[in-house]
Design a protein around this motif. Structure first.
Motif, mmCIF file in Angstrom:
data_model
loop_
_atom_site.group_PDB
_atom_site.id
_atom_site.type_symbol
_atom_site.label_atom_id
_atom_site.label_comp_id
_atom_site.label_asym_id
_atom_site.label_seq_id
_atom_site.Cartn_x
_atom_site.Cartn_y
_atom_site.Cartn_z
ATOM 1 N N ALA A 245 -14.038 -20.142 -2.685
ATOM 2 C CA ALA A 245 -14.806 -18.828 -2.157
ATOM 3 C C ALA A 245 -13.928 -17.587 -2.865
ATOM 4 C CB ALA A 245 -14.867 -18.636 -0.799
ATOM 5 N N GLU A 246 -14.400 -16.506 -3.148
ATOM 6 C CA GLU A 246 -13.770 -15.221 -3.761
ATOM 7 C C GLU A 246 -13.717 -14.189 -2.444
ATOM 8 O OE1 GLU A 246 -15.359 -13.571 -6.842
ATOM 9 O OE2 GLU A 246 -14.145 -11.633 -7.097
ATOM 10 N N LEU A 247 -12.470 -13.842 -2.347
ATOM 11 C CA LEU A 247 -12.388 -12.851 -1.378
ATOM 12 C C LEU A 247 -12.020 -11.454 -1.845
ATOM 13 C CD1 LEU A 247 -11.851 -11.941 1.642
ATOM 14 C CD2 LEU A 247 -9.431 -12.434 1.356
ATOM 15 N N ARG A 248 -12.886 -10.479 -1.598
ATOM 16 C CA ARG A 248 -12.788 -9.038 -2.160
ATOM 17 C C ARG A 248 -12.383 -8.401 -1.219
ATOM 18 N NH1 ARG A 248 -18.275 -8.885 -5.978
ATOM 19 N NH2 ARG A 248 -17.696 -10.407 -7.358
ATOM 20 N N LEU A 249 -11.193 -7.442 -1.302
ATOM 21 C CA LEU A 249 -10.785 -6.479 -0.293
ATOM 22 C C LEU A 249 -11.221 -5.261 -0.894
ATOM 23 C CD1 LEU A 249 -7.519 -8.280 0.472
ATOM 24 C CD2 LEU A 249 -9.567 -8.415 1.868
ATOM 25 N N ASP A 250 -11.724 -4.386 -0.056
ATOM 26 C CA ASP A 250 -12.103 -3.080 -0.396
ATOM 27 C C ASP A 250 -11.822 -2.044 0.766
ATOM 28 O OD1 ASP A 250 -14.915 -0.946 -1.018
ATOM 29 O OD2 ASP A 250 -12.982 -0.835 -1.933
ATOM 30 N N PRO A 251 -10.430 -1.922 0.942
ATOM 31 C CA PRO A 251 -10.135 -1.100 2.300
ATOM 32 C C PRO A 251 -9.794 0.256 1.738
ATOM 33 C CG PRO A 251 -8.149 -2.275 1.668
ATOM 34 C CD PRO A 251 -9.288 -2.746 0.891
ATOM 35 N N SER A 252 -10.437 1.260 2.764
ATOM 36 C CA SER A 252 -10.141 2.633 2.424
ATOM 37 C C SER A 252 -8.527 2.928 2.855
ATOM 38 C CB SER A 252 -10.709 3.527 3.411
ATOM 39 O OG SER A 252 -10.447 4.865 3.203
ATOM 40 N N PRO A 253 -7.830 3.780 1.847
ATOM 41 C CA PRO A 253 -6.529 4.047 2.013
ATOM 42 C C PRO A 253 -5.942 4.348 3.412
ATOM 43 C CG PRO A 253 -7.177 4.605 -0.086
ATOM 44 C CD PRO A 253 -8.339 4.338 0.665
ATOM 45 N N ASP A 254 -6.797 5.368 3.830
ATOM 46 C CA ASP A 254 -6.482 5.893 5.405
ATOM 47 C C ASP A 254 -6.717 4.954 6.208
ATOM 48 O OD1 ASP A 254 -9.112 5.668 5.064
ATOM 49 O OD2 ASP A 254 -9.668 7.840 5.920
ATOM 50 N N THR A 255 -6.997 3.956 6.185
ATOM 51 C CA THR A 255 -7.357 2.703 7.110
ATOM 52 C C THR A 255 -6.173 1.594 7.147
ATOM 53 O OG1 THR A 255 -8.761 1.420 6.087
ATOM 54 C CG2 THR A 255 -9.727 3.090 7.310
ATOM 55 N N LEU A 256 -5.228 1.500 6.183
ATOM 56 C CA LEU A 256 -4.397 0.443 6.063
ATOM 57 C C LEU A 256 -3.513 0.399 7.251
ATOM 58 C CD1 LEU A 256 -3.926 0.483 2.101
ATOM 59 C CD2 LEU A 256 -5.340 -1.114 3.571
ATOM 60 N N MET A 257 -3.041 1.697 7.576
ATOM 61 C CA MET A 257 -2.000 1.843 8.641
ATOM 62 C C MET A 257 -2.690 1.454 10.173
ATOM 63 S SD MET A 257 0.789 1.135 7.030
ATOM 64 C CE MET A 257 1.729 1.601 8.212
ATOM 65 N N CYS A 258 -3.890 1.628 10.233
ATOM 66 C CA CYS A 258 -4.651 1.433 11.787
ATOM 67 C C CYS A 258 -4.096 0.182 12.310
ATOM 68 C CB CYS A 258 -5.934 1.651 11.341
ATOM 69 S SG CYS A 258 -6.628 3.019 10.808
ATOM 70 N N LYS A 259 -3.769 0.353 13.445
ATOM 71 C CA LYS A 259 -3.479 -0.726 14.284
ATOM 72 C C LYS A 259 -4.464 -1.311 14.625
ATOM 73 C CE LYS A 259 0.986 0.342 14.548
ATOM 74 N NZ LYS A 259 2.133 -0.550 13.964
ATOM 75 N N VAL A 260 -4.429 -2.924 14.517
ATOM 76 C CA VAL A 260 -5.696 -3.771 15.007
ATOM 77 C C VAL A 260 -5.002 -4.894 15.673
ATOM 78 C CG1 VAL A 260 -7.233 -3.102 13.134
ATOM 79 C CG2 VAL A 260 -5.535 -4.919 12.602
ATOM 80 N N PRO A 261 -5.689 -5.555 16.461
ATOM 81 C CA PRO A 261 -5.185 -6.997 16.996
ATOM 82 C C PRO A 261 -4.698 -7.960 15.752
ATOM 83 C CG PRO A 261 -7.047 -6.275 18.200
ATOM 84 C CD PRO A 261 -7.193 -5.471 16.883
ATOM 85 N N ARG A 262 -3.591 -8.636 16.335
ATOM 86 C CA ARG A 262 -3.203 -9.607 15.320
ATOM 87 C C ARG A 262 -3.920 -10.900 15.353
ATOM 88 N NH1 ARG A 262 0.711 -13.689 16.510
ATOM 89 N NH2 ARG A 262 0.939 -12.891 18.394
#
Length: 609
Positions: free
Chosen positions: A470-487
């Motif tokens: 399976a191919e995983l494609r990541l397209d996050p917005s740069p301003d969300t990369l440092m957002c805190k999310v549950p581990r």
């Protein structure tokens, strides 16, 4: 068991609403009764006054029309009774011979005498065409014979009726097409009358007076404001009307009467009209006017409406004042009701702050004390559960020596790499990262870019197990990369996409993210087989209800984490509260799309602002 009795609609509403409705109804009922009685008393008076006004307008029109016909009658009387004119006309009709050297001059003098009389009679009055026709063919007119030859009058069907007239009787011919070319454009119809000239009992000639129908309709236009006025003959045929195409048509209406003057209300189509009729004694014709009833009573109603509006405004002001006072009296109860709804939704921080020496003040104070006690009890239960979970996690982590495990995996990876099996080495490296993230991390939240890295390692491990990758494609917005999310919260979604969406076959899984000032949006999409509507609704229901922690065997079957989607949703709601939302979209053979709305933590929201 018998069904519970249904309460009336009003009693199922709030106390404040019932109180206001009762007060307003007690005012509305007398007000409407007064208004109904007022309308009943004024309706007949308005109708009678409208009829009187309509009759007065028609009488004014009748006066002008009668003057016009009197003017025609005056001309015929003058021709018949003026000694100078009648004498000359009788001599000419008797065959007066103009002989001698002055014969033609005498003829000229006689003709001039007659035409001068005609011109003098019509010079200062309304425009009228006068014709005197003698039995020997002699004719006198105040118009050019080239426009109309009076001899043609003998060809009319009514001409023979003139011989039946006696004394001062006149024949009112009525409306006929205009014979004068110069008048046809402005007035296509004319109105004429005729009288027989007699010497004793034997007629020696005839006199005719003609006016244009437009002279009558101009009176209608000038004086019949808001009325449709018309002139009818004895048969009810329209002789004069502002609309020329109506001339010659029959006018019929209910309630016809032989009275000289009458007024009544008639219906024409769906509208009501005031019909006023005035019969003319001179001609036997009838003037009829139709006034729209609504228009006739408009001005009168406006007076009554002003009074009604004043009463209505006073009533509205009074009702608004009453509602305002009732609102102030019952506002504490409304606050208590809204606060109870807020508490029902899970917010225990609200307080009514209602104090006072009455019953409502005591109720508000008791409610606030109850919320304080409930909040304390919830805090105690939450602290106990938190200590219990930490103890269980410590026991689980204590079962494995993490450093020993990582050292052994690292040694195995190095040995595999020296053996040239790079794929296996990479697989062991990914496994080591996942275990390190799972076991050693003691933080509840991590940056989104670390979570995406962990997911990438997980997909790489899963691809090692599957025949088709399976191919995983990541397209996050740069301003969300440092957002805190549950581990480790994305792994169950990826696992679900790999196993259920793609069915462990080749496909594409896309993770995208974007954010606003208050929320972070994360979307996981796959192009797998999707779900039908029934399965989608079932899954949505499970997630909204908290789901089944293990699903249908989700803890077995070779899955890495054993945490189902429902467990993740419950964990996210415990972390973010009801502000967290998960939306599912799927169609058969079109893949599945899952979008999470994650509220930002307080520190992140302040940074964005």
């Amino acid at each position: 068991m018998p069904a519970a009795p249904t309460k009336p609609w009003l009693w199922s509403r709030s106390f404040r609403f019932r109180l206001m409705v009762t007060a307003v109804v007690c005012i509305l009922v007398p007000a409407f009764m007064t208004l109904i009685i007022y309308n009943m008393l004024t309706k007949d008076a308005v109708k009678e006054e409208a009829v009187v006004q309509s009759r007065q307008k028609l009488q004014l029109v009748d006066g002008y029309v009668a003057n016009l016909f009197d003017y025609m009658l005056y001309i015929t009387n003058t021709v018949q009774n003026d000694p100078a004119m009648s004498g000359v006309l009788k001599e000419i009709a008797a065959g007066k011979v103009y002989e001698g050297p002055n014969g033609e001059y005498e003829r000229f003098l006689d003709q001039t005498k007659i035409t001068s009389k005609i011109d003098n009679m019509t010079m200062y009055g309304d425009k009228a065409y006068v014709t005197i026709l003698l039995n020997d063919g002699t004719k006198f007119t105040n118009y050019s014979i080239s426009d109309f030859d009076p001899i043609r009058l003998r060809e009319e069907a009514w001409f023979n009726e003139l011989d039946t007239l006696t004394g001062m009787e006149s024949l009112w011919i009525g409306t006929t097409p205009t014979v004068f070319p110069i008048e046809r454009v402005s007035s296509p119809y004319q109105i004429s009358m005729g009288r027989t000239l007699r010497a004793g009992v034997k007629p020696y000639g005839y006199v005719f007076v003609t006016i244009m129908e437009k002279q009558v309709s101009d009176i209608f236009n000038r004086l019949s404001d808001g009325q449709e006025t018309m002139l009818l003959d004895e048969e009810g045929v329209i002789m004069s009307h502002l609309e020329k195409e109506r001339i010659g048509q029959s006018f019929t209406h209910d309630g016809e009467s032989e009275a000289v003057s009458r007024s009544e209300i008639v219906n024409v189509g769906e509208e009501s009209y005031i019909l006023t009729a005035q019969k003319q004694t001179l001609t036997g014709w009838e003037l009829v006017s139709l006034t729209p009833y609504k228009q006739a009573v408009f001005k009168l109603n406006s007076i009554f409406n002003r009074v009604a509006v004043l009463q209505l405004v006073s009533f509205i002001v009074f009702v608004l004042l009453l509602v305002y006072l009732l609102g102030n009296f019952t506002r504490p109860l409304v606050r208590l009701g809204k606060m109870a709804e807020t508490v029902q939704r899970g917010n225990l921080e609200v307080r009514s702050n209602i104090r006072g020496s009455d019953e409502i003040g005591y109720l508000g104070q008791s409610f606030d004390l109850m919320l304080d006690r409930v909040k304390e009890m919830i805090a105690e239960v939450t602290a106990t559960q938190s200590r219990k979970r930490k103890a269980e996690l410590a026991m689980l982590q204590a079962q494995i020596n993490p450093h020993f495990l990582f050292n052994v995996l690292n040694s195995i990876r190095m040995k595999v790499m020296r053996g040239g099996d790079l794929d296996s080495a990479e697989m062991i490296s990914s496994l080591s990262k996942l275990l390190r993230m799972t076991i050693l991390q003691n933080k509840d939240t991590i940056p989104l870019h670390e979570e995406l890295s962990t997911v990438a390692d997980y997909v790489q491990l899963m691809n090692m197990r599957q025949k088709e990758k399976a191919e995983l494609r990541l397209d996050p917005s740069p301003d969300t990369l440092m957002c805190k999310v549950p581990r480790f919260f994305l792994q169950p979604f990826i696992e679900n996409a790999l196993i259920h969406g793609l069915s462990q076959r080749a496909g594409i899984i896309t993770i995208s993210s974007w954010s606003t000032a208050q929320e972070t949006f994360i979307r996981i999409e796959d192009n797998g087989k999707g779900m039908d509507r029934d399965r989608l609704e079932e899954l949505r229901g499970r997630l909204e209800a908290g789901g089944e922690r293990s699903g249908n065997g989700n803890n077995s079957g070779g899955k890495l984490s054993g945490i189902g989607l429902a467990n993740v949703c419950e964990r996210m709601k415990m972390t973010y509260g009801e502000s967290f939302r998960l939306e599912l979209e799927s169609e058969p053979d079109s893949g599945t799309k899952m979008t999470m709305n994650i509220p930002k933590l307080v520190e992140e929201a302040k940074k964005d602002v």
